[in-house]
Scaffold this active site. Structure first.
Site, PDB file in Angstrom:
ATOM      1  N   ASN A 210       0.731  -1.170  -0.012  1.00  0.00           N
ATOM      2  CA  ASN A 210       0.064  -0.142  -0.027  1.00  0.00           C
ATOM      3  C   ASN A 210       0.651   1.317  -0.036  1.00  0.00           C
ATOM      4  O   ASN A 210       2.214   1.100  -0.174  1.00  0.00           O
ATOM      5  CB  ASN A 210      -0.852  -0.126   1.175  1.00  0.00           C
ATOM      6  CG  ASN A 210      -0.079  -0.200   2.424  1.00  0.00           C
ATOM      7  OD1 ASN A 210       0.554   0.719   2.804  1.00  0.00           O
ATOM      8  ND2 ASN A 210      -0.389  -1.364   3.251  1.00  0.00           N
ATOM      9  N   PRO A 305      -3.308 -11.817   9.838  1.00  0.00           N
ATOM     10  CA  PRO A 305      -3.888 -11.584  11.442  1.00  0.00           C
ATOM     11  C   PRO A 305      -3.949 -10.238  11.595  1.00  0.00           C
ATOM     12  O   PRO A 305      -3.287  -9.293  11.047  1.00  0.00           O
ATOM     13  CB  PRO A 305      -2.296 -12.183  12.066  1.00  0.00           C
ATOM     14  CG  PRO A 305      -1.341 -12.179  11.166  1.00  0.00           C
ATOM     15  CD  PRO A 305      -2.020 -12.340   9.917  1.00  0.00           C
ATOM     16  N   ASP A 306      -4.860 -10.055  12.559  1.00  0.00           N
ATOM     17  CA  ASP A 306      -5.103  -8.549  12.952  1.00  0.00           C
ATOM     18  C   ASP A 306      -4.049  -8.326  14.286  1.00  0.00           C
ATOM     19  O   ASP A 306      -4.260  -8.850  15.417  1.00  0.00           O
ATOM     20  CB  ASP A 306      -6.685  -8.454  13.362  1.00  0.00           C
ATOM     21  CG  ASP A 306      -6.786  -6.974  13.830  1.00  0.00           C
ATOM     22  OD1 ASP A 306      -6.070  -6.454  14.307  1.00  0.00           O
ATOM     23  OD2 ASP A 306      -7.931  -6.828  13.347  1.00  0.00           O
ATOM     24  N   VAL A 308      -3.276  -5.455  15.806  1.00  0.00           N
ATOM     25  CA  VAL A 308      -3.551  -4.562  17.137  1.00  0.00           C
ATOM     26  C   VAL A 308      -4.654  -5.416  17.908  1.00  0.00           C
ATOM     27  O   VAL A 308      -4.788  -5.387  19.302  1.00  0.00           O
ATOM     28  CB  VAL A 308      -4.290  -3.276  16.390  1.00  0.00           C
ATOM     29  CG1 VAL A 308      -5.572  -3.485  16.025  1.00  0.00           C
ATOM     30  CG2 VAL A 308      -4.316  -2.461  17.796  1.00  0.00           C
ATOM     31  N   LYS A 337     -14.035   0.300  15.534  1.00  0.00           N
ATOM     32  CA  LYS A 337     -13.057  -0.344  15.769  1.00  0.00           C
ATOM     33  C   LYS A 337     -12.415  -0.405  17.255  1.00  0.00           C
ATOM     34  O   LYS A 337     -11.931  -1.384  17.768  1.00  0.00           O
ATOM     35  CB  LYS A 337     -11.854  -0.014  14.734  1.00  0.00           C
ATOM     36  CG  LYS A 337     -12.043  -0.385  13.168  1.00  0.00           C
ATOM     37  CD  LYS A 337     -10.825   0.248  12.415  1.00  0.00           C
ATOM     38  CE  LYS A 337     -11.145  -0.176  10.996  1.00  0.00           C
ATOM     39  NZ  LYS A 337     -10.014   0.301  10.194  1.00  0.00           N
ATOM     40  N   LYS A 341     -12.498  -4.232  18.686  1.00  0.00           N
ATOM     41  CA  LYS A 341     -11.064  -4.674  18.977  1.00  0.00           C
ATOM     42  C   LYS A 341     -10.627  -4.657  20.332  1.00  0.00           C
ATOM     43  O   LYS A 341      -9.421  -5.266  20.823  1.00  0.00           O
ATOM     44  CB  LYS A 341     -10.147  -4.080  18.112  1.00  0.00           C
ATOM     45  CG  LYS A 341     -10.515  -4.543  16.479  1.00  0.00           C
ATOM     46  CD  LYS A 341      -9.287  -3.816  15.544  1.00  0.00           C
ATOM     47  CE  LYS A 341      -9.730  -4.206  14.330  1.00  0.00           C
ATOM     48  NZ  LYS A 341      -8.677  -3.628  13.196  1.00  0.00           N
TER      49      LYS A 341
END
Length: 398
Positions: A210, A305-306, A308, A337, A341
């Site tokens: 990105n 994988p996330d 945070v 979020k 999370k």
């Protein structure tokens, strides 16, 4: 380096040719987050107009000691109380002599006596005046009282002489002012920050990534170190010089980044997930370069994988800060979020806005936490980073 986020800087300008540099100095101070008010001596007004410095600072310029309109005639006391730092640039030989003698015969010297704020001088004068024993004695006396100096520099002077006495450049003076405020707000804390993009390999040549430049994460690392934290920066591939006093761990993929973060979790008090992590990666990485073939090609992706969320859910108690780079409904998505999370704080910014976000030098964000939020106006990323670190310092557990 410290920061000047929301610091009140009273800039004193005395009567020397270097007074023209005070205009640029105001801009430099503001870029570091300072609120600036200006006091000018009569001599200074011969070199640069109060109107110029008023337009740049956004505040009225103060010139007279006896001003019936200023706080019922006690303007010098109001200014002295307002200031977090009294910065005098240029500080001429005459002004330095009057400060050393404890004079209070104009607004600037009176404010210097009346303030409890630290005093920083940027001397500017002819090289022989700087070398004169009287000036040397005055400087020594002021330093013994705790007054700080930046400069002077050496070089060609307006009079044609060459030697010490030139006022330092505005950016150097502004950094010196910032260094007066190494707050220690995170002293003793251990901070891990992620920054930059990740790269997810397709084959030995190509990858998915990105537009993240890493500038925001690196600015946060510098601000955390300036606040006294032992700082580790887990960085994706970027082209940025690492900050001083920061340990940098270079990684490539999202899984590399997660491994690096988890390995440091036991020694982490605050985790700031600023990296732009790829949400997906190719299911299969080809061992050889993929050759050009049919007009269409299908690519199977699997979820990364996330990072945070993984850190926030870990058994080790860490104050966890996320970032939400959005293009629409920015605050709504960021708040979602934060709750979904289990984060302690989230920083939301609109990356669709021109001039901020990816690859830019500026940003404009809103910091959100359960039950509150604060907006930070557009500024250089170093200034925004200092503001974010200040918010974290106020809200994380002692």
């Amino acid at each position: 380096m410290g920061h000047l986020f929301n610091r009140n800087i009273l800039l004193g300008v005395s009567g020397g040719i270097a007074a023209y540099k005070s205009a640029e100095l105001i801009r430099q101070l503001q870029e570091l987050g300072a609120n600036v008010r200006v006091v000018m001596t009569r001599g200074a007004q011969e070199f640069i107009t109060p109107l110029t410095l008023q337009a740049l600072s956004g505040n009225p310029v103060h010139t007279e000691l006896l001003d019936a309109e200023a706080e019922q005639g006690m303007g010098h006391i109001e200014l002295a109380r307002w200031a977090d730092l009294l910065l005098i640039a240029p500080a001429t030989a005459d002004l330095i002599a009057r400060l050393a003698a404890g004079r209070a015969d104009d607004l600037l010297t009176t404010a210097a006596l009346a303030t409890a704020a630290p005093l920083l001088l940027a001397p500017a004068m002819n090289q022989q005046m700087w070398r004169d024993p009287a000036t040397d004695a005055n400087i020594s006396q002021l330093e013994q009282r705790g007054v700080s100096l930046i400069g002077p520099a050496s070089g060609e002077q307006a009079c044609g002489d060459i030697g010490p006495g030139r006022m330092e450049q505005p950016d150097i003076i502004a950094r010196a002012a910032a260094d007066m405020f190494e707050t220690g707000a995170l002293q003793g804390k251990r901070v891990v920050i992620t920054a930059g993009p990740t790269r997810e390999a397709l084959d030995p040549v190509r990858y998915i990534s990105n537009h993240s430049s890493g500038k925001m994460g690196y600015a946060l690392a510098e601000a955390a170190a300036a606040a006294g934290a032992r700082t580790t920066l887990v960085s994706g591939p970027v082209n940025i010089t690492p900050p001083e006093r920061v340990e940098v761990v270079n990684v490539t993929s999202a899984r590399d980044m997660l491994d690096a973060c988890e390995s440091r979790l036991e020694e982490c008090d605050i985790f700031i997930a600023c990296a732009a992590v790829a949400d997906y990666r190719p299911a299969d990485v080809q061992e050889q370069k993929i050759k050009k073939g049919p007009d269409d090609m299908s690519l199977t992706l699997v979820k990364n994988p996330d990072i945070v969320a993984s850190i926030a859910a870990s058994e080790h108690a860490v104050f966890t800060v996320g970032f939400a780079a959005e293009t629409q409904q920015v605050l709504e998505y960021a708040r979602g979020k934060l709750e979904r999370k289990g984060l302690d704080m989230i920083v939301a910014n609109d990356v669709s806005s021109q001039g901020i976000g990816f690859n830019s030098d500026e940003n404009e964000v809103t910091v959100l936490w359960p039950g509150g939020e604060v907006a930070m106006p557009r500024a250089r990323k170093s200034t925004v980073a200092a503001g974010i670190i200040a918010q974290i310092a106020m809200r994380q557990d002692p």
